[in-house]
Design a protein around this motif. Structure first.
Motif, PDB file in Angstrom:
ATOM      1  N   ILE A  15      -6.277   3.093   1.421  1.00  0.00           N
ATOM      2  CA  ILE A  15      -5.190   2.684   0.528  1.00  0.00           C
ATOM      3  C   ILE A  15      -3.960   2.246   1.335  1.00  0.00           C
ATOM      4  N   SER A  18      -4.751  -0.992   3.257  1.00  0.00           N
ATOM      5  CA  SER A  18      -4.886  -2.162   2.370  1.00  0.00           C
ATOM      6  C   SER A  18      -3.520  -2.616   1.869  1.00  0.00           C
ATOM      7  N   PHE A  19      -2.629  -1.645   1.591  1.00  0.00           N
ATOM      8  CA  PHE A  19      -1.274  -2.017   1.194  1.00  0.00           C
ATOM      9  C   PHE A  19      -0.593  -2.815   2.307  1.00  0.00           C
ATOM     10  N   VAL A  99       1.148   7.310  -2.881  1.00  0.00           N
ATOM     11  CA  VAL A  99      -0.007   6.753  -3.610  1.00  0.00           C
ATOM     12  C   VAL A  99      -0.957   7.863  -4.065  1.00  0.00           C
ATOM     13  N   PRO A 126      -1.871   3.793  -7.219  1.00  0.00           N
ATOM     14  CA  PRO A 126      -2.680   2.605  -7.509  1.00  0.00           C
ATOM     15  C   PRO A 126      -4.059   2.996  -8.032  1.00  0.00           C
ATOM     16  N   ALA A 128      -7.121   1.995  -7.839  1.00  0.00           N
ATOM     17  CA  ALA A 128      -8.035   1.124  -7.093  1.00  0.00           C
ATOM     18  C   ALA A 128      -8.708   1.961  -6.030  1.00  0.00           C
ATOM     19  N   PHE A 143      -5.731  -4.384  -4.425  1.00  0.00           N
ATOM     20  CA  PHE A 143      -4.914  -4.038  -5.595  1.00  0.00           C
ATOM     21  C   PHE A 143      -4.770  -5.197  -6.579  1.00  0.00           C
ATOM     22  N   ASP A 144      -5.328  -6.337  -6.222  1.00  0.00           N
ATOM     23  CA  ASP A 144      -5.205  -7.531  -7.053  1.00  0.00           C
ATOM     24  C   ASP A 144      -5.852  -7.293  -8.417  1.00  0.00           C
ATOM     25  N   HIS A 146      -5.363  -4.921 -10.394  1.00  0.00           N
ATOM     26  CA  HIS A 146      -5.560  -3.503 -10.678  1.00  0.00           C
ATOM     27  C   HIS A 146      -4.240  -2.908 -11.159  1.00  0.00           C
ATOM     28  N   HIS A 148      -1.171  -0.450 -11.215  1.00  0.00           N
ATOM     29  CA  HIS A 148      -0.433   0.476 -10.367  1.00  0.00           C
ATOM     30  C   HIS A 148       0.496   1.266 -11.274  1.00  0.00           C
ATOM     31  N   TRP A 168       4.655  -4.039  -5.354  1.00  0.00           N
ATOM     32  CA  TRP A 168       3.285  -3.938  -5.881  1.00  0.00           C
ATOM     33  C   TRP A 168       2.903  -5.203  -6.648  1.00  0.00           C
ATOM     34  N   ALA A 173      -0.731  -6.401  -8.190  1.00  0.00           N
ATOM     35  CA  ALA A 173      -0.954  -5.255  -9.076  1.00  0.00           C
ATOM     36  C   ALA A 173      -0.232  -5.438 -10.414  1.00  0.00           C
TER      37      ALA A 173
END
Lengths: 297, 297
Positions: A15, A18-19, A99, A126, A128, A143-144, A146, A148, A168, A173
């Protein structure tokens, strides 16, 4: 020229990493970002730089450049200790966020270590994840499209809420706000309880079956149903210890409903079974459609 | 030249139609097959001919050419009536089999209608399925590398067991034998109970949530876990009514284990949670590996 926004990510698992990868790729509207990262495991932050997750690895949290935003991406039960480590930094932050899967516990930990809830603090979660874990599995599109969930506190500074919302949203997100209590109830129902049932069923079957022979006869339905029983035991043990009340509450309602189905089977009450299954199928079909629409947008 | 083996499939849903499509494509070793089919819904058998599922549609079960093998692919609770329809045919069959999910009930229905269990009767159950249903979803590879469970009876003719084994093997199935009772226990554990839990959880959440709003916040884990709650309510209502004892038995063991986890959460017993989750993860990882190996062969 505007200065870049300096973001520090602490904890470079799936997580956190990826952020970092996503926000480096997108930037914040017309403002550039500079992403720093720290992980308590040696070498992970350097690996993250090599993978394009970070601009700069941070070895020592006591020796930092200017930081505007801190994202805590460590396990929920580790957040208190990290708060101690970054205490000198917090007064000058625009945003402190996290998160974690259980928001009540994160708020409790921050309050316990700081004595107050600072205005920069906006908890988040998030919705995800992925089968893989760790920095190497980081994906800029995780996170696209998805959800948050942000859980702003009465103490949270509106400017802090606005900035973390924009960050975000910049990476795709769909940001929603709810209270800490509501978040923990919703996640207990849609995530924590399903995980408990999957762990529990797989264990019940495995313990009864010689050499797990019974799994030979399992089909696709069981495969999908039980996938989440392969999740990390330590992370999930943390979640049930820290989201105790909300989990127990929905678990008990589930058990009561399941006992009603048990009695219907026992008494051959086909009408009740048919009614419940039809209602469940309708709700699940609605969920399928909701997922399809989210992907289409 | 050997005469073709004449196979009659009664019930042209996904399973019956896929069997027809597969066995027409493969034949039986060096012997050709001729596939007849009947469905009580008008037009389905003609559609099956057009789709390559059948060689010939049968409208009237009282007016049939020579038949060697009958495959009953109707819902479990409809089998008794079909047995009445084909009673004159049964004495000359080499094999009478079915594909029902509950073997005890099928055996009970056949005995009830015929007064005996004929030597040609070998109950069976393919461990395969798909999201889609109906004749149009038929796939020749549906059973390839999937288990097919046969439950031969003391009355079953060894030549009948051998022929039906060869037919399922010809279309790629991995044929195993077990008793009727063991089958119903195994399926109660690996299929029927998971379906009950998925139906029950989705219904619990849907009833509590205004406008099913809670599903908005559900992620991939819940999506996979709850997929089987979209299954056909009528078929599943049949299964629980007809596999009552085995389902209740494993359901009660599951409830006892789940109550133990509930108490562990309540008492903050992290060790017990961690032990159970770790054991479950290990069993689920074993299952994943088993599935991967089956696909490799």
């Amino acid at each position: 020229m505007t200065e870049p926004l300096n973001i520090l990510i602490i904890g470079l698992g799936l997580i956190g990493a990826s952020f970092g990868k996503a926000i480096r790729a997108q930037g914040l509207n017309d403002r550039s970002v500079f992403v720093l990262g720290h992980d308590r495991s040696l070498g992970v932050a350097d690996q993250a730089v090599a993978l394009g997750v970070l601009d700069q690895a941070v070895t020592d949290l006591a020796d930092l450049p200017r930081v505007d935003v801190v994202v805590l991406a460590v396990p929920v039960m580790a957040i208190g200790d990290v708060i101690d480590d970054i205490k000198p930094l917090i007064g000058s932050l625009q945003v402190l966020t996290d998160v974690g899967s259980v928001k009540g516990e994160v708020v409790r930990a921050v309050r316990a270590r700081l004595g107050i809830l600072p205005g920069c603090f906006v908890p988040g979660h998030p919705i995800a994840g992925a089968e893989q874990s760790g920095v190497a599995a980081a994906r800029a599109d995780l996170f696209d499209r998805h959800m948050h969930i942000l859980t702003p506190l009465p103490e949270s500074d509106p400017a802090a809420v606005q900035l973390i919302t924009q960050l975000w949203q910049a990476i795709g997100a769909d940001v929603v706000e709810m209270s800490v209590e509501r978040h923990d109830e919703v996640l207990a129902a849609t995530s924590h309880l399903p995980h408990l049932l999957a762990f529990s069923l797989v264990d019940t079957l495995a313990r009864e079956s010689d050499n797990r022979e019974i799994f030979k006869y399992a089909a696709g339905g069981f495969r999908d149903f039980s996938r989440i029983a392969a999740s990390d035991p330590t992370m999930w043990h943390d979640i049930f210890l820290t989201n105790k009340d909300a989990t127990l509450s929905v678990l008990r309602r589930f058990q009561a409903d399941l006992t009603m189905l048990e009695q219907a089977i026992e008494q051959g009450d086909g009408d009740l079974l048919h009614t419940v299954f039809t209602r469940a199928k309708s709700a699940r079909d609605h969920f399928t459609q909701m997922l399809a629409e989210r992907q289409k947008d």
